[in-house]
Motif scaffolding. Structure first.
Motif, short mmCIF file in Angstrom:
data_model
loop_
_atom_site.label_atom_id
_atom_site.label_comp_id
_atom_site.label_asym_id
_atom_site.label_seq_id
_atom_site.Cartn_x
_atom_site.Cartn_y
_atom_site.Cartn_z
N THR A 136 22.40 -18.05 -22.42
CA THR A 136 23.56 -18.06 -23.32
C THR A 136 24.00 -16.66 -23.70
OG1 THR A 136 22.99 -20.23 -24.23
CG2 THR A 136 24.39 -18.82 -25.58
N ALA A 137 23.04 -15.78 -23.95
CA ALA A 137 23.37 -14.41 -24.36
C ALA A 137 24.12 -13.65 -23.27
CB ALA A 137 22.10 -13.65 -24.74
N LEU A 138 23.98 -14.09 -22.02
CA LEU A 138 24.61 -13.39 -20.89
C LEU A 138 25.93 -14.01 -20.46
CD1 LEU A 138 21.35 -13.08 -18.79
CD2 LEU A 138 22.55 -11.15 -19.80
N ASP A 139 26.23 -15.20 -20.95
CA ASP A 139 27.38 -15.95 -20.42
C ASP A 139 28.71 -15.22 -20.60
OD1 ASP A 139 25.98 -18.01 -19.33
OD2 ASP A 139 26.19 -19.35 -21.05
N ARG A 140 28.91 -14.60 -21.77
CA ARG A 140 30.20 -13.93 -21.98
C ARG A 140 30.33 -12.70 -21.09
NH1 ARG A 140 30.64 -13.17 -28.32
NH2 ARG A 140 28.41 -12.75 -28.11
N LEU A 141 29.23 -12.01 -20.86
CA LEU A 141 29.25 -10.87 -19.94
C LEU A 141 29.61 -11.34 -18.53
CD1 LEU A 141 28.56 -7.80 -19.65
CD2 LEU A 141 26.27 -8.52 -18.96
N ARG A 142 29.07 -12.49 -18.15
CA ARG A 142 29.36 -13.03 -16.83
C ARG A 142 30.82 -13.42 -16.69
NH1 ARG A 142 26.21 -17.87 -16.81
NH2 ARG A 142 26.74 -18.16 -14.62
N VAL A 143 31.40 -14.00 -17.75
CA VAL A 143 32.82 -14.37 -17.70
C VAL A 143 33.69 -13.14 -17.46
CG1 VAL A 143 34.76 -15.19 -19.10
CG2 VAL A 143 32.61 -16.45 -19.09
N LEU A 144 33.39 -12.06 -18.16
CA LEU A 144 34.17 -10.83 -17.99
C LEU A 144 34.06 -10.29 -16.57
CD1 LEU A 144 33.39 -8.97 -21.34
CD2 LEU A 144 35.54 -10.06 -20.69
N SER A 145 32.88 -10.41 -15.98
CA SER A 145 32.66 -9.84 -14.64
C SER A 145 33.30 -10.69 -13.55
CB SER A 145 31.16 -9.69 -14.37
OG SER A 145 30.54 -10.95 -14.22
N LEU A 146 33.56 -11.98 -13.82
CA LEU A 146 34.07 -12.87 -12.79
C LEU A 146 35.54 -12.66 -12.47
CD1 LEU A 146 32.32 -16.26 -13.61
CD2 LEU A 146 31.78 -14.65 -11.78
N SER A 147 36.22 -11.80 -13.21
CA SER A 147 37.62 -11.52 -12.90
C SER A 147 37.77 -10.83 -11.55
CB SER A 147 38.24 -10.66 -14.00
OG SER A 147 37.54 -9.44 -14.13
N ASP A 148 36.66 -10.27 -11.05
CA ASP A 148 36.64 -9.61 -9.74
C ASP A 148 36.29 -10.66 -8.68
OD1 ASP A 148 36.15 -8.18 -7.45
OD2 ASP A 148 34.71 -6.80 -8.36
N ARG A 149 37.27 -11.01 -7.84
CA ARG A 149 37.05 -12.04 -6.83
C ARG A 149 35.95 -11.64 -5.85
NH1 ARG A 149 41.98 -15.25 -3.89
NH2 ARG A 149 40.74 -16.84 -2.82
N GLY A 150 35.88 -10.35 -5.54
CA GLY A 150 34.83 -9.88 -4.64
C GLY A 150 33.45 -10.07 -5.23
N HIS A 151 33.36 -9.95 -6.56
CA HIS A 151 32.07 -10.15 -7.23
C HIS A 151 31.62 -11.60 -7.08
CE1 HIS A 151 28.85 -9.55 -10.08
NE2 HIS A 151 29.31 -10.52 -10.85
N LYS A 152 32.55 -12.54 -7.23
CA LYS A 152 32.20 -13.95 -7.07
C LYS A 152 31.71 -14.23 -5.65
CE LYS A 152 36.18 -15.65 -8.64
NZ LYS A 152 36.89 -14.57 -9.34
N ALA A 153 32.38 -13.63 -4.67
CA ALA A 153 31.97 -13.84 -3.28
C ALA A 153 30.57 -13.30 -3.03
CB ALA A 153 32.97 -13.18 -2.34
N ARG A 154 30.24 -12.17 -3.66
CA ARG A 154 28.89 -11.61 -3.51
C ARG A 154 27.85 -12.54 -4.14
NH1 ARG A 154 31.80 -6.93 -4.63
NH2 ARG A 154 31.23 -6.96 -6.84
N LEU A 155 28.19 -13.11 -5.29
CA LEU A 155 27.26 -14.02 -5.94
C LEU A 155 26.98 -15.24 -5.05
CD1 LEU A 155 28.54 -14.03 -9.65
CD2 LEU A 155 26.58 -12.80 -8.69
N LEU A 156 28.03 -15.78 -4.45
CA LEU A 156 27.85 -16.93 -3.56
C LEU A 156 26.97 -16.56 -2.37
CD1 LEU A 156 28.38 -19.74 -2.49
CD2 LEU A 156 30.60 -18.94 -1.63
N SER A 157 27.20 -15.39 -1.79
CA SER A 157 26.37 -14.94 -0.67
C SER A 157 24.91 -14.80 -1.09
CB SER A 157 26.90 -13.60 -0.15
OG SER A 157 26.08 -13.10 0.89
#
Length: 238
Positions: free
Chosen positions: A173-194
């Motif tokens: 829970t403490a990390l969720d808001r940080l993760r939301v902010l970082s997901l605006s980068d589409r390339g970052h999401k693709a890296r997470l999926l990989s």
């Protein structure tokens, strides 16, 4: 940084009406918590019990109960004579949460490499990865985060230890808001999926060293964005 001194305009947030079949406090808590974690209500916002009560059509008692739970989870803080504020992001707290989350998830990965993945969970995780890819293609950050959460929850559930997923959710829970902010980068999401695919492949192969390395790199990547976000969203941090 100083907290905001004016109430947040709750008309900007779409809340569901209170259902008569469930306790009002639970519904208010769930919806406000979700709005905070999704960053619809930003850090530092002053929340008014009265305004929330009017918005939900509820008395102040269930609103206060919901605020008590939000306070316990670290999402709001009460300042005497000033009101209830959505907590700002704290780098020390983020790093502590990551430390605890990593300890849990590394134990999960080690156990799965030892016992293997049951066919039921393997199918669920494969479907989850497909849905992650769809969310990326649709540029749907909220959907992607939900499937990201589900991926880790499924791995935890697959250990056979029922409390593991709950403990993981609490620390995350403490990390969720940080993760939301970082997901605006589409390339970052693709890296997470990989990285998710790499973790699954290593677990299926029973390669504990590779699974641990892939998981550790994956989990620590969320902390790599802190410095950049402190520059672009400095008012969200303490």
């Amino acid at each position: 940084m100083p907290a905001q001194t004016t109430p947040f305009d709750l008309s900007l947030i779409q809340f569901d009406a209170i259902a008569p079949t469930e306790p009002p406090a639970d519904q208010i808590y769930d919806q406000v918590r979700s709005a905070i974690l999704c960053m619809y209500i930003p850090p530092g916002t002053l929340l008014s019990e009265t305004e929330l009560g009017l918005r939900f059509g509820a008395s102040r008692t269930p609103v206060r109960d919901a605020f008590t739970r939000l306070r316990a989870t670290g999402l709001i803080v009460t300042r005497p004579s000033r009101g209830n504020f959505v907590t700002r992001l704290s780098e020390p707290r983020l790093r502590e949460a990551q430390f605890l989350r990593e300890a849990i998830e590394m134990a999960v990965i080690r156990r799965l490499c030892q016992i293997g993945l049951e066919a039921e969970y393997l199918q669920k995780i494969k479907l989850n990865l497909t849905r992650q890819a769809t969310a990326i293609a649709d540029d749907n950050d909220i959907a992607f985060q939900g499937y990201d959460d589900q991926f880790h929850a499924l791995l935890a559930e697959a250990t056979g230890y029922s409390r593991t997923a709950l403990l993981l959710e609490q620390e995350k829970t403490a990390l969720d808001r940080l993760r939301v902010l970082s997901l605006s980068d589409r390339g970052h999401k693709a890296r997470l999926l990989s990285e998710h695919r790499d973790i699954l492949n290593a677990v299926r192969a029973g390669d504990m060293a590779m699974a641990e390395a892939a998981t550790r790199m994956h989990l620590r990547s969320v902390l790599d964005v802190i410095a950049g976000l402190q520059t672009t969203h400095g008012d969200y941090f303490e």
